[in-house]
Design a protein around this motif. Structure first.
Motif, PDB file in Angstrom:
ATOM      1  N   GLY A  91      -9.592 -13.199 -40.796  1.00 13.34           N
ATOM      2  CA  GLY A  91      -9.574 -11.812 -40.715  1.00 13.34           C
ATOM      3  C   GLY A  91     -10.650 -11.034 -41.701  1.00 13.34           C
ATOM      4  N   PHE A  92     -10.232 -10.282 -42.784  1.00 11.90           N
ATOM      5  CA  PHE A  92     -10.920  -9.849 -43.872  1.00 11.90           C
ATOM      6  C   PHE A  92     -11.104 -10.836 -44.854  1.00 11.90           C
ATOM      7  CE2 PHE A  92      -8.969  -5.632 -42.240  1.00 11.90           C
ATOM      8  CZ  PHE A  92     -10.010  -5.142 -41.884  1.00 11.90           C
ATOM      9  N   ALA A  93     -10.241 -11.812 -44.898  1.00 15.46           N
ATOM     10  CA  ALA A  93     -10.498 -13.059 -45.878  1.00 15.46           C
ATOM     11  C   ALA A  93     -11.724 -13.652 -45.702  1.00 15.46           C
ATOM     12  CB  ALA A  93      -9.230 -13.863 -45.868  1.00 15.46           C
ATOM     13  N   GLU A  94     -12.284 -13.711 -44.420  1.00 14.03           N
ATOM     14  CA  GLU A  94     -13.591 -14.260 -43.998  1.00 14.03           C
ATOM     15  C   GLU A  94     -14.671 -13.759 -44.747  1.00 14.03           C
ATOM     16  OE1 GLU A  94     -14.132 -14.145 -39.934  1.00 14.03           O
ATOM     17  OE2 GLU A  94     -12.117 -15.029 -39.376  1.00 14.03           O
ATOM     18  N   GLU A  95     -14.856 -12.585 -45.339  1.00 16.89           N
ATOM     19  CA  GLU A  95     -15.965 -11.954 -45.950  1.00 16.89           C
ATOM     20  C   GLU A  95     -16.106 -12.713 -47.410  1.00 16.89           C
ATOM     21  OE1 GLU A  95     -18.106  -9.453 -48.449  1.00 16.89           O
ATOM     22  OE2 GLU A  95     -16.120  -9.878 -48.466  1.00 16.89           O
ATOM     23  N   PHE A  96     -15.101 -13.068 -47.651  1.00 14.23           N
ATOM     24  CA  PHE A  96     -15.267 -13.667 -49.439  1.00 14.23           C
ATOM     25  C   PHE A  96     -16.195 -14.635 -49.314  1.00 14.23           C
ATOM     26  CE2 PHE A  96     -11.523 -10.897 -49.734  1.00 14.23           C
ATOM     27  CZ  PHE A  96     -11.787 -10.553 -51.024  1.00 14.23           C
ATOM     28  N   GLY A  97     -16.582 -15.621 -48.319  1.00 11.60           N
ATOM     29  CA  GLY A  97     -17.476 -16.475 -48.168  1.00 11.60           C
ATOM     30  C   GLY A  97     -18.963 -16.337 -48.123  1.00 11.60           C
ATOM     31  N   MET A  98     -19.154 -14.876 -47.904  1.00 11.83           N
ATOM     32  CA  MET A  98     -20.604 -14.278 -47.722  1.00 11.83           C
ATOM     33  C   MET A  98     -21.302 -14.050 -48.781  1.00 11.83           C
ATOM     34  SD  MET A  98     -20.073 -12.413 -44.072  1.00 11.83           S
ATOM     35  CE  MET A  98     -19.276 -10.890 -44.687  1.00 11.83           C
ATOM     36  N   ALA A  99     -22.535 -14.297 -48.841  1.00 11.90           N
ATOM     37  CA  ALA A  99     -23.380 -13.726 -50.099  1.00 11.90           C
ATOM     38  C   ALA A  99     -23.611 -12.231 -49.774  1.00 11.90           C
ATOM     39  CB  ALA A  99     -24.665 -14.559 -49.909  1.00 11.90           C
ATOM     40  N   ASN A 100     -23.964 -11.613 -48.481  1.00 13.38           N
ATOM     41  CA  ASN A 100     -24.243 -10.440 -48.373  1.00 13.38           C
ATOM     42  C   ASN A 100     -23.418  -9.833 -47.316  1.00 13.38           C
ATOM     43  OD1 ASN A 100     -26.004  -9.800 -50.780  1.00 13.38           O
ATOM     44  ND2 ASN A 100     -27.601 -11.103 -49.588  1.00 13.38           N
ATOM     45  N   PRO A 101     -23.004  -8.792 -46.893  1.00  9.91           N
ATOM     46  CA  PRO A 101     -22.325  -8.328 -45.808  1.00  9.91           C
ATOM     47  C   PRO A 101     -23.579  -8.280 -44.866  1.00  9.91           C
ATOM     48  CG  PRO A 101     -21.739  -6.748 -47.628  1.00  9.91           C
ATOM     49  CD  PRO A 101     -22.926  -7.760 -48.043  1.00  9.91           C
ATOM     50  N   PRO A 102     -23.012  -8.372 -43.501  1.00  6.09           N
ATOM     51  CA  PRO A 102     -23.928  -8.380 -42.445  1.00  6.09           C
ATOM     52  C   PRO A 102     -24.537  -7.103 -42.385  1.00  6.09           C
ATOM     53  CG  PRO A 102     -21.751  -9.521 -41.806  1.00  6.09           C
ATOM     54  CD  PRO A 102     -21.747  -8.810 -43.174  1.00  6.09           C
ATOM     55  N   GLY A 103     -25.937  -7.124 -41.870  1.00  5.96           N
ATOM     56  CA  GLY A 103     -26.778  -5.859 -42.011  1.00  5.96           C
ATOM     57  C   GLY A 103     -26.952  -5.065 -43.287  1.00  5.96           C
ATOM     58  N   PHE A 104     -26.762  -5.707 -44.351  1.00  9.17           N
ATOM     59  CA  PHE A 104     -26.888  -5.240 -45.725  1.00  9.17           C
ATOM     60  C   PHE A 104     -27.675  -5.903 -46.424  1.00  9.17           C
ATOM     61  CE2 PHE A 104     -26.050  -4.913 -50.223  1.00  9.17           C
ATOM     62  CZ  PHE A 104     -26.042  -3.578 -50.526  1.00  9.17           C
ATOM     63  N   GLN A 105     -29.144  -5.321 -46.788  1.00  9.80           N
ATOM     64  CA  GLN A 105     -29.988  -6.202 -47.496  1.00  9.80           C
ATOM     65  C   GLN A 105     -30.322  -5.418 -48.773  1.00  9.80           C
ATOM     66  OE1 GLN A 105     -31.245  -9.103 -46.840  1.00  9.80           O
ATOM     67  NE2 GLN A 105     -30.094  -9.081 -44.981  1.00  9.80           N
ATOM     68  N   PRO A 106     -29.691  -5.820 -50.098  1.00  7.11           N
ATOM     69  CA  PRO A 106     -29.976  -4.884 -51.002  1.00  7.11           C
ATOM     70  C   PRO A 106     -31.169  -4.997 -51.513  1.00  7.11           C
ATOM     71  CG  PRO A 106     -29.076  -7.163 -51.624  1.00  7.11           C
ATOM     72  CD  PRO A 106     -29.023  -7.021 -50.085  1.00  7.11           C
ATOM     73  N   LYS A 107     -31.819  -4.054 -51.994  1.00  7.69           N
ATOM     74  CA  LYS A 107     -33.155  -3.761 -52.537  1.00  7.69           C
ATOM     75  C   LYS A 107     -33.290  -4.522 -53.877  1.00  7.69           C
ATOM     76  CE  LYS A 107     -33.553   0.847 -50.789  1.00  7.69           C
ATOM     77  NZ  LYS A 107     -33.660   2.383 -50.995  1.00  7.69           N
ATOM     78  N   LYS A 108     -34.520  -4.875 -54.159  1.00  2.93           N
ATOM     79  CA  LYS A 108     -34.816  -5.726 -55.289  1.00  2.93           C
ATOM     80  C   LYS A 108     -34.263  -4.974 -56.728  1.00  2.93           C
ATOM     81  CE  LYS A 108     -38.175  -8.574 -57.491  1.00  2.93           C
ATOM     82  NZ  LYS A 108     -39.602  -9.137 -57.491  1.00  2.93           N
ATOM     83  N   GLY A 109     -33.543  -5.962 -57.257  1.00  6.29           N
ATOM     84  CA  GLY A 109     -32.732  -5.258 -58.597  1.00  6.29           C
ATOM     85  C   GLY A 109     -31.592  -4.495 -58.683  1.00  6.29           C
ATOM     86  N   THR A 110     -31.065  -4.421 -57.394  1.00  5.99           N
ATOM     87  CA  THR A 110     -29.695  -3.681 -57.030  1.00  5.99           C
ATOM     88  C   THR A 110     -28.815  -4.931 -56.896  1.00  5.99           C
ATOM     89  OG1 THR A 110     -30.150  -3.438 -54.857  1.00  5.99           O
ATOM     90  CG2 THR A 110     -30.964  -1.667 -56.167  1.00  5.99           C
ATOM     91  N   HIS A 111     -27.342  -4.324 -56.790  1.00  6.57           N
ATOM     92  CA  HIS A 111     -26.253  -5.123 -56.611  1.00  6.57           C
ATOM     93  C   HIS A 111     -25.542  -4.509 -55.637  1.00  6.57           C
ATOM     94  CE1 HIS A 111     -27.348  -7.612 -60.097  1.00  6.57           C
ATOM     95  NE2 HIS A 111     -27.625  -6.621 -60.709  1.00  6.57           N
ATOM     96  N   PHE A 112     -24.533  -5.417 -54.771  1.00  9.06           N
ATOM     97  CA  PHE A 112     -23.453  -5.023 -53.929  1.00  9.06           C
ATOM     98  C   PHE A 112     -22.324  -5.407 -54.575  1.00  9.06           C
ATOM     99  CE2 PHE A 112     -20.622  -5.664 -50.458  1.00  9.06           C
ATOM    100  CZ  PHE A 112     -20.700  -4.459 -49.760  1.00  9.06           C
ATOM    101  N   LEU A 113     -21.595  -4.175 -54.720  1.00  7.04           N
ATOM    102  CA  LEU A 113     -20.247  -4.498 -55.223  1.00  7.04           C
ATOM    103  C   LEU A 113     -19.292  -4.845 -54.072  1.00  7.04           C
ATOM    104  CD1 LEU A 113     -18.003  -4.103 -57.701  1.00  7.04           C
ATOM    105  CD2 LEU A 113     -17.752  -1.849 -57.095  1.00  7.04           C
TER     106      LEU A 113
END
Length: 118
Positions: A91-113
């Motif tokens: 379930g939601f616990a599966e997300e903890f192993g991902m580097a980035n959420p699906p469909g989300f590409q952070p811009k260079k120099g930004t972070h995803f909280l």
């Protein structure tokens, strides 16, 4: 609400073996209405789907299915599943192993909280 009973689970990690054709039955609750069906594994120290220490036991969502379209979210993808291994949450616990959420590409120099990460 449909409540489905669960079987007896193994006591230790060494006891946990089963052929793919006959996985154990875990206690769960299935909630449904006209549009959606959700399977939630209920906490159980002896036979629950997840009995390890990394994730909260009552947050194990087996599947959410949109009945109008047949689209499913989550699912039991790790075979064989061992409820005593910390990384075997679902379930939601599966997300903890991902580097980035699906469909989300952070811009260079930004972070995803990631909310809720230690």
């Amino acid at each position: 609400i449909v409540v489905v009973g669960g079987g007896e689970g193994p006591e230790t990690q060494e006891d946990f073996t089963y052929p793919f054709s006959s996985p154990p039955t875990f206690p769960k609750i299935v909630l449904r209405n006209k549009e959606v069906e959700a399977t939630v594994y209920t906490p159980n120290a002896k036979s629950g789907y997840y009995r390890s220490s990394r994730f909260e036991w009552s947050s194990m969502i087996g599947q959410i299915k949109l009945l109008t379209s047949g689209v499913s979210f989550f699912g039991d993808w790790r075979k064989p599943h061992n409820p005593l291994i910390p990384e075997h949450g679902i379930g939601f616990a599966e997300e903890f192993g991902m580097a980035n959420p699906p469909g989300f590409q952070p811009k260079k120099g930004t972070h995803f909280l990631k909310i809720g990460v230690g």
